[in-house]
Design a protein around this motif. Structure first.
Motif, PDB file in Angstrom:
ATOM      1  N   MET A 168       0.845  -1.200   0.000  1.00  0.00           N
ATOM      2  CA  MET A 168       0.000   0.000   0.000  1.00  0.00           C
ATOM      3  C   MET A 168       0.876   1.243   0.000  1.00  0.00           C
ATOM      4  O   MET A 168       1.888   1.297   0.690  1.00  0.00           O
ATOM      5  N   ALA A 169       0.486   2.233  -0.799  1.00  0.00           N
ATOM      6  CA  ALA A 169       1.256   3.473  -0.874  1.00  0.00           C
ATOM      7  C   ALA A 169       1.344   4.133   0.496  1.00  0.00           C
ATOM      8  O   ALA A 169       0.405   4.081   1.290  1.00  0.00           O
ATOM      9  N   ARG A 170       2.499   4.771   0.753  1.00  0.00           N
ATOM     10  CA  ARG A 170       2.747   5.371   2.063  1.00  0.00           C
ATOM     11  C   ARG A 170       3.279   6.787   1.871  1.00  0.00           C
ATOM     12  O   ARG A 170       4.135   7.032   1.014  1.00  0.00           O
ATOM     13  N   PHE A 171       2.789   7.703   2.721  1.00  0.00           N
ATOM     14  CA  PHE A 171       3.194   9.098   2.643  1.00  0.00           C
ATOM     15  C   PHE A 171       3.444   9.630   4.048  1.00  0.00           C
ATOM     16  O   PHE A 171       2.944   9.088   5.031  1.00  0.00           O
ATOM     17  N   PHE A 172       4.224  10.702   4.121  1.00  0.00           N
ATOM     18  CA  PHE A 172       4.479  11.379   5.389  1.00  0.00           C
ATOM     19  C   PHE A 172       3.927  12.797   5.312  1.00  0.00           C
ATOM     20  O   PHE A 172       4.054  13.473   4.283  1.00  0.00           O
ATOM     21  N   VAL A 173       3.318  13.246   6.409  1.00  0.00           N
ATOM     22  CA  VAL A 173       2.841  14.622   6.507  1.00  0.00           C
ATOM     23  C   VAL A 173       3.227  15.179   7.870  1.00  0.00           C
ATOM     24  O   VAL A 173       3.516  14.430   8.808  1.00  0.00           O
ATOM     25  N   SER A 174       3.225  16.504   7.988  1.00  0.00           N
ATOM     26  CA  SER A 174       3.417  17.118   9.298  1.00  0.00           C
ATOM     27  C   SER A 174       2.117  17.006  10.085  1.00  0.00           C
ATOM     28  O   SER A 174       1.023  16.876   9.502  1.00  0.00           O
ATOM     29  N   ARG A 175       2.206  17.101  11.390  1.00  0.00           N
ATOM     30  CA  ARG A 175       1.023  16.908  12.232  1.00  0.00           C
ATOM     31  C   ARG A 175      -0.012  18.005  12.033  1.00  0.00           C
ATOM     32  O   ARG A 175      -1.201  17.783  12.269  1.00  0.00           O
ATOM     33  N   ASP A 176       0.427  19.193  11.594  1.00  0.00           N
ATOM     34  CA  ASP A 176      -0.557  20.260  11.382  1.00  0.00           C
ATOM     35  C   ASP A 176      -1.379  20.057  10.114  1.00  0.00           C
ATOM     36  O   ASP A 176      -2.317  20.815   9.847  1.00  0.00           O
ATOM     37  N   ALA A 177      -1.058  19.010   9.333  1.00  0.00           N
ATOM     38  CA  ALA A 177      -1.873  18.675   8.165  1.00  0.00           C
ATOM     39  C   ALA A 177      -3.043  17.769   8.527  1.00  0.00           C
ATOM     40  O   ALA A 177      -3.872  17.447   7.670  1.00  0.00           O
ATOM     41  N   THR A 182      -7.546   3.726  -1.008  1.00  0.00           N
ATOM     42  CA  THR A 182      -6.939   3.821   0.315  1.00  0.00           C
ATOM     43  C   THR A 182      -5.415   3.842   0.244  1.00  0.00           C
ATOM     44  O   THR A 182      -4.816   3.303  -0.680  1.00  0.00           O
ATOM     45  N   PHE A 183      -4.817   4.480   1.234  1.00  0.00           N
ATOM     46  CA  PHE A 183      -3.364   4.532   1.356  1.00  0.00           C
ATOM     47  C   PHE A 183      -3.027   4.858   2.811  1.00  0.00           C
ATOM     48  O   PHE A 183      -3.910   5.169   3.621  1.00  0.00           O
ATOM     49  N   THR A 184      -1.748   4.767   3.135  1.00  0.00           N
ATOM     50  CA  THR A 184      -1.299   5.012   4.503  1.00  0.00           C
ATOM     51  C   THR A 184      -0.552   6.332   4.591  1.00  0.00           C
ATOM     52  O   THR A 184       0.251   6.653   3.718  1.00  0.00           O
ATOM     53  N   VAL A 185      -0.839   7.060   5.638  1.00  0.00           N
ATOM     54  CA  VAL A 185      -0.137   8.308   5.927  1.00  0.00           C
ATOM     55  C   VAL A 185       0.470   8.199   7.316  1.00  0.00           C
ATOM     56  O   VAL A 185      -0.181   7.702   8.243  1.00  0.00           O
ATOM     57  N   CYS A 186       1.721   8.661   7.468  1.00  0.00           N
ATOM     58  CA  CYS A 186       2.390   8.655   8.763  1.00  0.00           C
ATOM     59  C   CYS A 186       2.705  10.099   9.140  1.00  0.00           C
ATOM     60  O   CYS A 186       3.075  10.907   8.288  1.00  0.00           O
ATOM     61  N   ASP A 187       2.561  10.407  10.422  1.00  0.00           N
ATOM     62  CA  ASP A 187       2.818  11.772  10.879  1.00  0.00           C
ATOM     63  C   ASP A 187       4.280  12.018  11.228  1.00  0.00           C
ATOM     64  O   ASP A 187       4.646  13.087  11.708  1.00  0.00           O
ATOM     65  N   GLY A 188       5.151  11.025  10.988  1.00  0.00           N
ATOM     66  CA  GLY A 188       6.568  11.175  11.289  1.00  0.00           C
ATOM     67  C   GLY A 188       6.883  11.047  12.761  1.00  0.00           C
ATOM     68  O   GLY A 188       8.028  11.216  13.176  1.00  0.00           O
ATOM     69  N   ALA A 189       5.868  10.741  13.566  1.00  0.00           N
ATOM     70  CA  ALA A 189       6.048  10.559  15.007  1.00  0.00           C
ATOM     71  C   ALA A 189       5.486   9.216  15.439  1.00  0.00           C
ATOM     72  O   ALA A 189       4.927   9.074  16.531  1.00  0.00           O
ATOM     73  N   CYS A 190       5.592   8.222  14.553  1.00  0.00           N
ATOM     74  CA  CYS A 190       5.229   6.834  14.834  1.00  0.00           C
ATOM     75  C   CYS A 190       3.729   6.597  14.970  1.00  0.00           C
ATOM     76  O   CYS A 190       3.304   5.665  15.662  1.00  0.00           O
ATOM     77  N   THR A 191       2.912   7.415  14.308  1.00  0.00           N
ATOM     78  CA  THR A 191       1.480   7.140  14.211  1.00  0.00           C
ATOM     79  C   THR A 191       1.108   6.984  12.746  1.00  0.00           C
ATOM     80  O   THR A 191       1.404   7.858  11.923  1.00  0.00           O
ATOM     81  N   ILE A 232      -0.037  11.137  -6.042  1.00  0.00           N
ATOM     82  CA  ILE A 232      -1.305  10.433  -5.814  1.00  0.00           C
ATOM     83  C   ILE A 232      -2.211  10.494  -7.043  1.00  0.00           C
ATOM     84  O   ILE A 232      -2.785   9.473  -7.459  1.00  0.00           O
ATOM     85  N   THR A 233      -2.338  11.684  -7.634  1.00  0.00           N
ATOM     86  CA  THR A 233      -3.313  11.854  -8.712  1.00  0.00           C
ATOM     87  C   THR A 233      -2.777  11.526 -10.097  1.00  0.00           C
ATOM     88  O   THR A 233      -3.523  11.031 -10.952  1.00  0.00           O
ATOM     89  N   LYS A 234      -1.478  11.787 -10.336  1.00  0.00           N
ATOM     90  CA  LYS A 234      -0.932  11.593 -11.674  1.00  0.00           C
ATOM     91  C   LYS A 234      -0.137  10.297 -11.834  1.00  0.00           C
ATOM     92  O   LYS A 234      -0.236   9.625 -12.856  1.00  0.00           O
ATOM     93  N   VAL A 235       0.669   9.970 -10.816  1.00  0.00           N
ATOM     94  CA  VAL A 235       1.504   8.771 -10.916  1.00  0.00           C
ATOM     95  C   VAL A 235       0.710   7.521 -10.527  1.00  0.00           C
ATOM     96  O   VAL A 235       0.635   6.550 -11.290  1.00  0.00           O
ATOM     97  N   LEU A 236       0.119   7.549  -9.345  1.00  0.00           N
ATOM     98  CA  LEU A 236      -0.656   6.390  -8.881  1.00  0.00           C
ATOM     99  C   LEU A 236      -2.077   6.371  -9.444  1.00  0.00           C
ATOM    100  O   LEU A 236      -2.751   5.340  -9.381  1.00  0.00           O
ATOM    101  N   ARG A 237      -2.525   7.518  -9.952  1.00  0.00           N
ATOM    102  CA  ARG A 237      -3.864   7.652 -10.548  1.00  0.00           C
ATOM    103  C   ARG A 237      -4.960   7.182  -9.587  1.00  0.00           C
ATOM    104  O   ARG A 237      -5.891   6.460  -9.966  1.00  0.00           O
ATOM    105  N   MET A 238      -4.831   7.600  -8.341  1.00  0.00           N
ATOM    106  CA  MET A 238      -5.844   7.234  -7.355  1.00  0.00           C
ATOM    107  C   MET A 238      -7.122   8.030  -7.582  1.00  0.00           C
ATOM    108  O   MET A 238      -7.102   9.166  -8.070  1.00  0.00           O
ATOM    109  N   ARG A 239      -8.221   7.431  -7.205  1.00  0.00           N
ATOM    110  CA  ARG A 239      -9.538   8.056  -7.316  1.00  0.00           C
ATOM    111  C   ARG A 239     -10.227   8.041  -5.948  1.00  0.00           C
ATOM    112  O   ARG A 239      -9.766   7.384  -5.017  1.00  0.00           O
ATOM    113  N   GLU A 240     -11.310   8.784  -5.841  1.00  0.00           N
ATOM    114  CA  GLU A 240     -12.058   8.825  -4.586  1.00  0.00           C
ATOM    115  C   GLU A 240     -12.428   7.407  -4.147  1.00  0.00           C
ATOM    116  O   GLU A 240     -12.891   6.603  -4.951  1.00  0.00           O
ATOM    117  N   GLY A 241     -12.156   7.139  -2.867  1.00  0.00           N
ATOM    118  CA  GLY A 241     -12.434   5.814  -2.319  1.00  0.00           C
ATOM    119  C   GLY A 241     -11.203   4.935  -2.215  1.00  0.00           C
ATOM    120  O   GLY A 241     -11.203   3.956  -1.460  1.00  0.00           O
TER     121      GLY A 241
END
Length: 238
Positions: free
Chosen positions: A1-10, A37-46, A26-35
């Motif tokens: 599953m695709a994984r991304f990192f964001v800051s906590r204020d996002a 799923t993917f994983t996002v990490c806040d860089g603080a182990c969540t 997300i939109t051009k390379v992976l061509r994801m659409r509404e619905g």
């Protein structure tokens, strides 16, 4: 599953708002659409399991489906002080050490470093980010600014376990030093292509760093760091 990192204020009110290069990916390379799923990490182990709910040219909005603590981070934080190598070897070292589980990588200027300018921190940080995504890390390891050898020794001495692999050491092995130890913080100093000098070894030993051998064979600088850190985590996590 695709994984991304964001800051906590996002992260706000059950949603995550992503911008910049992630939108294109997300939109051009992976061509994801509404619905999707993917994983996002806040860089603080969540970690957040997310469902894409909206997107435009600047922002991707994702609904949080599930939140859980990341379980991939090792029980100890390893800081690698890497003698500055030639060419693009530092790129490789950063990539592989992030995959292995190192927490911080600090370039180090030693007596035998062939100076070729200051490493490009932005590029190295991006390499660390991509490696953290690929390996499922719960943090994005820091790639620091270069430090002097004396500063590296002083900082390393503050760790619970400080290691100084040295090609001329014949008696104290890495395995023996790690036996039955479970330190929370570990520092490792790796020399550049020409290795450490005898004076540097003496300085490190005087500061309390443990001088160790990595075995009968002499490793290249780009090999020594990943091998040492991998063996440390093998012993501590095992």
């Amino acid at each position: 599953m695709a994984r991304f990192f964001v800051s906590r204020d996002a992260i706000c009110d059950g949603r995550i708002y992503m911008q910049g290069e992630d939108v294109t990916h997300i939109t051009k390379v992976l061509r994801m659409r509404e619905g999707d799923t993917f994983t996002v990490c806040d860089g603080a182990c969540t970690d957040y399991l997310c469902r894409l709910s909206a997107s435009d040219k600047k922002t991707v909005t994702a609904e949080i489906v599930e939140q859980k603590e990341s379980t991939v981070e090792p029980p100890c934080q390893i800081t690698l002080y890497q003698g500055l190598p030639k060419g693009a070897k530092l790129d490789y070292i950063v990539q592989k050490c992030v995959e292995i589980g190192v927490s911080r990588i600090i370039p180090m200027v030693t007596a035998r470093v062939v100076k070729e300018g200051t490493p490009k921190g932005e590029r190295l940080s991006k390499i660390a980010l991509e490696a953290a995504k690929q390996s499922g890390r719960g943090i994005v390891p820091e790639v620091g600014a270069p430090v002097s050898f004396s500063d590296a020794v002083r900082e390393a001495a503050e760790a619970e376990l400080s290691l100084f692999p040295y090609e001329c050491e014949r008696e104290q092995s890495l395995k023996a030093v790690l036996r039955d130890k479970k330190p929370k913080t570990v520092a490792v100093l790796i020399g550049p292509e020409g290795g450490f000098t005898e004076e540097e070894k003496s300085m490190a030993a005087k500061a309390g760093l443990k001088v160790v051998t990595l075995g009968r064979r002499i490793l290249r600088t780009e090999t020594a760091g990943p091998v040492t850190c991998g063996n440390i985590l093998y012993e501590i996590e095992g």
